[in-house]
Design a protein around this motif. Structure first.
Motif, PDB file in Angstrom:
ATOM      1  N   LYS A  23     -63.162  25.310  18.669  1.00  0.00           N
ATOM      2  CA  LYS A  23     -63.019  26.149  17.531  1.00  0.00           C
ATOM      3  C   LYS A  23     -62.441  25.524  16.336  1.00  0.00           C
ATOM      4  O   LYS A  23     -61.604  24.819  16.179  1.00  0.00           O
ATOM      5  N   GLY A  24     -63.411  25.501  15.113  1.00  0.00           N
ATOM      6  CA  GLY A  24     -62.637  24.926  13.949  1.00  0.00           C
ATOM      7  C   GLY A  24     -62.761  23.439  13.774  1.00  0.00           C
ATOM      8  O   GLY A  24     -61.992  22.860  13.040  1.00  0.00           O
ATOM      9  N   ARG A  25     -63.413  22.829  14.868  1.00  0.00           N
ATOM     10  CA  ARG A  25     -63.363  21.541  14.938  1.00  0.00           C
ATOM     11  C   ARG A  25     -63.650  20.508  13.698  1.00  0.00           C
ATOM     12  O   ARG A  25     -63.051  19.567  13.324  1.00  0.00           O
ATOM     13  N   PHE A  26     -64.573  21.159  13.119  1.00  0.00           N
ATOM     14  CA  PHE A  26     -65.093  20.239  11.851  1.00  0.00           C
ATOM     15  C   PHE A  26     -63.977  20.245  10.673  1.00  0.00           C
ATOM     16  O   PHE A  26     -63.520  19.452  10.378  1.00  0.00           O
ATOM     17  N   THR A  27     -63.795  21.681  10.356  1.00  0.00           N
ATOM     18  CA  THR A  27     -62.799  21.619   9.391  1.00  0.00           C
ATOM     19  C   THR A  27     -61.435  21.105   9.688  1.00  0.00           C
ATOM     20  O   THR A  27     -60.629  20.351   8.899  1.00  0.00           O
ATOM     21  N   GLU A  28     -60.755  21.142  10.980  1.00  0.00           N
ATOM     22  CA  GLU A  28     -59.693  20.472  11.383  1.00  0.00           C
ATOM     23  C   GLU A  28     -59.887  18.985  11.339  1.00  0.00           C
ATOM     24  O   GLU A  28     -58.879  18.371  10.913  1.00  0.00           O
ATOM     25  N   THR A  29     -60.620  18.363  11.689  1.00  0.00           N
ATOM     26  CA  THR A  29     -61.127  16.882  11.808  1.00  0.00           C
ATOM     27  C   THR A  29     -60.692  16.351  10.322  1.00  0.00           C
ATOM     28  O   THR A  29     -60.297  15.534   9.891  1.00  0.00           O
ATOM     29  N   VAL A  30     -61.555  17.104   9.273  1.00  0.00           N
ATOM     30  CA  VAL A  30     -61.314  16.907   7.859  1.00  0.00           C
ATOM     31  C   VAL A  30     -60.106  17.284   7.514  1.00  0.00           C
ATOM     32  O   VAL A  30     -59.528  16.117   6.720  1.00  0.00           O
ATOM     33  N   ALA A  31     -59.292  17.975   7.723  1.00  0.00           N
ATOM     34  CA  ALA A  31     -58.134  18.319   7.475  1.00  0.00           C
ATOM     35  C   ALA A  31     -57.214  16.926   8.100  1.00  0.00           C
ATOM     36  O   ALA A  31     -56.101  16.487   7.176  1.00  0.00           O
ATOM     37  N   GLN A  32     -57.147  16.854   9.268  1.00  0.00           N
ATOM     38  CA  GLN A  32     -56.299  15.788   9.766  1.00  0.00           C
ATOM     39  C   GLN A  32     -56.724  14.250   9.434  1.00  0.00           C
ATOM     40  O   GLN A  32     -55.902  13.645   9.205  1.00  0.00           O
ATOM     41  N   MET A  33     -57.842  13.839   9.094  1.00  0.00           N
ATOM     42  CA  MET A  33     -58.243  12.676   9.111  1.00  0.00           C
ATOM     43  C   MET A  33     -58.295  12.271   7.577  1.00  0.00           C
ATOM     44  O   MET A  33     -58.428  11.287   7.161  1.00  0.00           O
ATOM     45  N   SER A  34     -58.452  13.200   6.478  1.00  0.00           N
ATOM     46  CA  SER A  34     -58.505  13.002   5.188  1.00  0.00           C
ATOM     47  C   SER A  34     -57.104  13.035   4.627  1.00  0.00           C
ATOM     48  O   SER A  34     -56.356  13.872   5.108  1.00  0.00           O
ATOM     49  N   ALA A  35     -56.707  11.942   3.771  1.00  0.00           N
ATOM     50  CA  ALA A  35     -55.373  12.067   3.102  1.00  0.00           C
ATOM     51  C   ALA A  35     -55.311  13.489   2.190  1.00  0.00           C
ATOM     52  O   ALA A  35     -56.312  14.034   1.510  1.00  0.00           O
ATOM     53  N   LYS A  36     -54.199  13.861   2.180  1.00  0.00           N
ATOM     54  CA  LYS A  36     -53.562  14.929   1.351  1.00  0.00           C
ATOM     55  C   LYS A  36     -54.129  14.822  -0.153  1.00  0.00           C
ATOM     56  O   LYS A  36     -54.523  15.940  -0.700  1.00  0.00           O
ATOM     57  N   ASP A  37     -54.108  13.562  -0.548  1.00  0.00           N
ATOM     58  CA  ASP A  37     -54.548  13.330  -1.936  1.00  0.00           C
ATOM     59  C   ASP A  37     -55.914  13.305  -2.071  1.00  0.00           C
ATOM     60  O   ASP A  37     -56.711  13.170  -3.210  1.00  0.00           O
ATOM     61  N   SER A  38     -56.890  13.565  -1.027  1.00  0.00           N
ATOM     62  CA  SER A  38     -58.018  13.683  -0.888  1.00  0.00           C
ATOM     63  C   SER A  38     -59.133  12.445  -1.314  1.00  0.00           C
ATOM     64  O   SER A  38     -60.275  12.529  -1.241  1.00  0.00           O
ATOM     65  N   SER A  39     -58.455  11.540  -1.311  1.00  0.00           N
ATOM     66  CA  SER A  39     -59.092  10.198  -1.848  1.00  0.00           C
ATOM     67  C   SER A  39     -60.104   9.619  -0.835  1.00  0.00           C
ATOM     68  O   SER A  39     -61.052   9.230  -1.319  1.00  0.00           O
ATOM     69  N   PHE A  69     -64.327  14.264  -3.448  1.00  0.00           N
ATOM     70  CA  PHE A  69     -63.675  15.226  -3.537  1.00  0.00           C
ATOM     71  C   PHE A  69     -62.275  15.248  -4.052  1.00  0.00           C
ATOM     72  O   PHE A  69     -61.495  14.451  -3.834  1.00  0.00           O
ATOM     73  N   SER A  70     -61.882  16.050  -5.058  1.00  0.00           N
ATOM     74  CA  SER A  70     -60.627  16.393  -5.594  1.00  0.00           C
ATOM     75  C   SER A  70     -59.814  17.085  -4.756  1.00  0.00           C
ATOM     76  O   SER A  70     -60.284  17.451  -3.775  1.00  0.00           O
ATOM     77  N   LYS A  71     -58.415  17.117  -5.132  1.00  0.00           N
ATOM     78  CA  LYS A  71     -57.643  17.816  -4.344  1.00  0.00           C
ATOM     79  C   LYS A  71     -57.997  19.095  -4.201  1.00  0.00           C
ATOM     80  O   LYS A  71     -58.066  19.760  -3.009  1.00  0.00           O
ATOM     81  N   ILE A  72     -58.597  19.848  -5.244  1.00  0.00           N
ATOM     82  CA  ILE A  72     -58.653  21.098  -5.344  1.00  0.00           C
ATOM     83  C   ILE A  72     -60.081  21.458  -4.288  1.00  0.00           C
ATOM     84  O   ILE A  72     -60.071  22.218  -3.602  1.00  0.00           O
ATOM     85  N   ALA A  73     -61.165  20.579  -4.652  1.00  0.00           N
ATOM     86  CA  ALA A  73     -62.430  20.600  -3.574  1.00  0.00           C
ATOM     87  C   ALA A  73     -61.796  20.511  -2.153  1.00  0.00           C
ATOM     88  O   ALA A  73     -62.665  21.178  -1.275  1.00  0.00           O
ATOM     89  N   ARG A  74     -60.957  19.518  -1.906  1.00  0.00           N
ATOM     90  CA  ARG A  74     -60.745  19.283  -0.464  1.00  0.00           C
ATOM     91  C   ARG A  74     -60.371  20.713  -0.007  1.00  0.00           C
ATOM     92  O   ARG A  74     -60.529  21.342   1.195  1.00  0.00           O
TER      93      ARG A  74
END
Ligand code: SAM
Length: 924
Positions: free
Chosen positions: A194-210, A259-264
């Motif tokens: 459950k939530g695999r896609f969103t979780e993967t983006v959250a984990q694998m992408s840097a918090k600064d969204s770069s 993605f900006s930080k907000i977009a992320r």
């Protein structure tokens, strides 16, 4: 504020740090209260709370409290005398961690953590004065998802403006479609976990969204790569668990905007919603607004409700399928035959938007099929209804993509519902490559090639579901064709609202086939296309939602002969009804639904509101009479006197005066008074606005010319008429003191404004004396007998005019030749005339009582004076008794009688004509 905006506002509020003192005001503001209202509450002037909270009369009592005190505080609010006295509908208590509220009318409560209260926004919608709360609450998820996707969309475009240009629009649309699919897939076990896609983006992408765009690109690439090819494609291990979705949804470029930080964070928020609740029939129509600049303001609030869609689909074919299911009972063979029949049914929407008609048709057919399978003891059986049987054409790119996605989601949801998640999952992926929604102009495409009546094989497989060139002929069907049902809600667009391309579309279809067509609504073109299609396809019926104008006034004569001429008839119809939606800017339109089919002997169904009647025939005005079309008559077909239009100046305003001009002129030249008359058209008569005109007889012209101001005005008229392109103006250039058309006569005149609001219960008619010149904005009968006013002012006449005369927008457009000369009247006895005269005098007398009220005041449907209403009612009673000896039950019955009389009047006229011809012109 609309529901989406409210959802956004309260989501923002829940995300801000809790401020106990400010929260009640912020909450009320989020529900659309104006700044001034909040100011007055803050100042205490309108705050009725006896507990130190905020109590808005007839609305809500809010109290913030110390931690852990929420339940007691709610009880205190409930017991508060002020709550009862101020008739609060809701009470709400919160400490910033917990949140409790109660609807005091229904007793329903909300108990949740503070951060989750936006999930219950539907509960509080009555606070915003939104009356369609149930409809919105039922679609609360779709509204929230739309609101969040909209934020993401706007934010992405802010940072990547080139993605908003025409060149990249398609890529942007595709990105949104992929994301929606991923959100749905991760919540419905299509993606493992459950939530695999969103979780993967959250984990694998840097918090600064770069690198957010890179992570998403990689995931899209994985979903476009078969398992066996992944090593070669260097798909990283963290993306390995994502399934191969197909070579269509995720193929054709995997670029993702930055993605900006907000977009992320918006992306993660959207992913955080529970996408199992998505409703593909509603969601598609809502979400498509995100990609349309003009529509974004309303954010999809104009979506078509399911009950309205069923008004088209049920009588078109679903009711019949359900009847057959009923008849089959448990008879295995009959059930099997019905299942086979359903599997071959094609549903085709040639203006499909995001596919809501197709989705509903699909879901309803799956429900019937599932019932068959249950009764046959085969509950797990795979569906035989192919998605590709649900065809569509859509002009705009994004809705066309969403339509495919909505159908894919609907198929999965139906599989889960009827066969269980395991079986649904086993067969869902990969998605097929077929493209069955065509992006293009339905009025220029060949419907037979897009939805051919027969054929079984796939002719062409698109490489990319989302990259099929516009207008490209689509795939063949999987199975041999059965019945085809054409349906939808094509754009209405009256002639004034069309662009050049749309005018050309209409011309390409109608020119050479209809003597005049420019005033037809755009939707009429879908009927003509459908008629041509029906002519070629056996076993096919069609029904569209359309503006009522195609079944009223002059449009009837332009469209319906072309349809009937192809051997088709109206198979069912919904008489005009109000088509409302949730868009704030939308006042709603009055629509009809008309089904057409090849001529069959069977009965037809006519719907009026909740009433359903089975009738022998439905005429083009949607009245259960023959297929008669009322034609303009230059002379009365009835025994009533001839009616004309009023006097036409064609003067560039030089013969017309307002009060100041008139007073000024008379003050300077008192002798001019004899050349000035009151001048009255529609507006002047209805709103009591005084205007005047110069009225100079030929024998007076020399005297008039002695006044320099008049001379100058005449010269202006002469020049204008001489330079005009109109023949009538040219011919009258040398008589500039006269109107170009001047039927004015001495004596009184019956005036009927040509344009008036359809909201009024009666036509605003009256009698004026010969000091008044009636303009060509009104129709007129000179020297009328008084009883004529009783006829023109009756409900009978109004319903006739509303049906046979053109209407512009929400107004009547009165026509003497189409509405009066054709008006069916029984022969009147002297006694009838005397009775009607009394009625007319009574109406005029009641108006007098209210002097100086204008006609607009008197006939305002919201506060028409009772005595005047009573006078009209008595008039209707007397007139209707002349027609049938009693009052009519409703307008449909009035029209049935009128059309019956019209038919006999016309056939008598034709007989007379034949006799006259046979006798060489001698009177019969
Ligand atoms: C009133 S909407 C109905 C769509 C959908 N059934 C609904 O209820 O939301 C009409 C649709 O027709 C599309 N449309 C307009 N002109 C078209 C044309 N010439 N060919 C195909 N589609 C067209 C519009 O883009 C719009 O999506």
């Amino acid at each position: 504020m609309n529901a989406v905006e409210i959802e956004q506002a309260i989501t923002d509020l829940a995300e801000q740090p809790f401020d106990a003192a400010n929260f009640p005001y912020a909450f009320l503001e989020a529900f659309g209260n104006k700044v001034t209202t909040i100011k007055r509450l803050r100042a205490g002037a309108s705050n009725k709370s006896d507990l130190g909270g905020v109590l808005q009369t007839s609305n809500i009592h809010i109290l913030t409290c110390d931690a852990g005190q929420v339940t007691q505080t709610l009880a205190t609010l409930k017991a508060s005398p002020a709550t009862a006295k101020a008739k609060a509908k809701f009470i709400l208590a919160t400490d910033g961690a917990d949140f409790e509220a109660e609807d005091l009318t229904s007793g329903e409560t909300v108990v949740c953590s503070f951060e989750d209260f936006p999930d219950h926004f539907g509960f509080f919608l009555p606070l915003a004065g939104i009356s369609t709360v149930r409809q919105i609450s039922e679609n609360a998820f779709d509204i929230r998802a739309t609101s969040r996707l909209n934020r993401l969309y706007v934010e992405l475009l802010k940072d990547n403006p080139e993605w908003g240009t025409a060149d990249r629009r398609h890529d942007m649309n595709k990105l949104m479609a992929r994301l929606i699919f991923c959100f749905f897939a991760e919540d419905t076990d299509i993606f493992v976990g459950k939530g695999r896609f969103t979780e993967t983006v959250a984990q694998m992408s840097a918090k600064d969204s770069s690198n957010t765009h890179e992570v998403i690109t990689t995931l899209f690439r994985a979903m476009n790569t078969k398992r066996e090819d992944r090593a070669a494609a260097k798909i990283p291990r963290w993306a390995e668990n994502f399934p191969y979705v197909n070579g269509a949804l995720f193929s054709g470029g995997d670029e993702v905007p930055r993605f900006s930080k907000i977009a992320r964070s918006y992306l993660l928020h959207v992913g955080g919603l529970d996408w199992t609740k998505i409703n593909p029939d509603i969601f598609g129509s809502m979400i498509q607004a995100v990609a349309e600049d003009e529509e974004r303001g309303e954010l999809g609030m104009h979506y078509t409700s399911v009950p309205n869609i069923l008004k088209v689909l049920n009588p078109l074919f679903l009711d019949d399928l359900r009847e057959k299911l009923e008849e089959a009972g448990d008879n295995a063979r009959m059930l099997l035959n019905l299942r086979k029949r359903i599997a071959k049914i094609r549903v085709f929407d040639p203006a499909c938007g995001s596919g809501n008609f197709l989705v509903i048709a699909y879901k309803e057919m799956r429900a019937i099929e599932s019932e068959i399978n249950q009764r046959r003891g085969e509950p797990d059986r795979a569906s035989e209804i192919p998605l590709t049987n649900f065809r569509g054409i859509e002009l705009r790119d994004f809705p066309a993509e969403i339509a495919r996605l909505a159908l894919v989601i609907a198929e999965y949801q139906c599989d889960v519902l009827y066969r269980g998640q395991k079986l649904a999952l086993a067969e869902f992926l990969p998605l097929s490559n077929e493209n069955w929604i065509t992006c293009g102009n339905a009025l220029r495409l060949d419907w037979l090639s897009i939805c051919p009546p027969s054929g079984t094989h796939v002719k062409m497989q698109a490489d990319d579901l989302f990259d099929v060139p516009v207008g490209q002929t689509e795939i063949e069907f999987e199975n041999e064709g059965g019945e085809t049902y054409v349906c939808g809600n094509p754009p209405y667009l009256g002639s004034r609202w069309r662009n050049k391309e749309q005018q050309d579309d209409l011309a390409s279809l109608f020119s050479g086939r209809a003597p005049s067509f420019k005033d037809l609504d755009y939707v009429a073109a879908w009927y003509l296309k459908a008629a041509d299609y029906l002519h070629a396809v056996p076993d096919c019926c069609c029904a569209f939602v359309a503006t009522k104008s195609i079944c009223q006034g002059e449009q009837v004569a332009m469209l319906w002969p072309l349809i009937f001429g192809q051997g088709l008839e109206i198979s069912f119809a919904h008489r005009p009804f109000h088509w409302s939606n949730l868009a704030t800017a939308n006042a709603g339109v009055t629509v009809v639904i008309v089904g057409i089919a090849s001529i069959r002997s069977s009965k037809k169904t006519l719907f009026e509101g909740d009433e359903k009647r089975v009738v022998d025939n439905i005429g083009p005005y949607l009245i259960p009479v023959g297929n008669i079309i009322v034609q303009k008559a230059p002379r009365p077909l009835n025994s009533l006197p001839r009616m004309d239009y009023g006097n036409k100046p064609t003067d560039g305003g030089n013969l017309i005066l307002d009060r100041t001009e008139k007073d000024f002129l008379i003050a300077a030249h008192p002798e001019v008074a004899r050349f000035i008359r009151a001048y009255v058209g529609s507006t002047e008569f209805i709103n009591g606005v005084p205007r005047f005109c110069l009225w100079v007889e030929d024998e007076e012209v020399e005297d008039a010319r002695l006044v320099p101001e008049l001379c100058e005005r005449f010269e202006n008229v002469r020049t204008l008429r001489a330079e005009s392109k109109g023949q009538q103006a040219n011919a009258n250039a040398d008589r500039p003191h006269r109107f170009v058309f001047a039927p004015h006569r001495s004596g009184s005149a019956l005036i009927i404004p040509r344009v008036s609001s359809e909201r009024r219960l009666y036509l605003p008619v009256g009698i004026v004396d010969d000091t008044t010149v009636i303009s060509d904005r009104a129709a007129v009968i000179y020297r009328p007998e008084t009883w004529l006013l009783a006829i023109v002012a009756s409900r009978m006449h109004l319903v006739w005019i509303a049906t046979v005369c053109v209407r512009m927008r929400m107004d009547f457009s009165y026509s003497n030749t189409l509405g009066w000369h054709t008006f069916p009247m029984p022969t009147l006895t002297e006694k009838n005339k005397a009775d009607l005269t009394r009625c007319a005098e009574d109406i005029l007398l009641m108006r007098e009582h209210h002097f100086p009220a204008t006609i607009a005041d008197l006939y305002n449907p919201e506060n028409m004076p009772n005595d005047l209403r009573g006078a009209h009612d008595r008039n209707d009673e007397v007139l209707e008794r002349i027609y049938i000896g009693r009052r009519f039950r409703n307008d449909t019955e009035r029209l049935e009688k009128l059309f019956d009389l019209y038919m006999s009047m016309v056939s008598k006229g034709t007989k007379k004509l034949i006799v006259r011809k046979a006798t060489g012109g001698a009177k019969a």
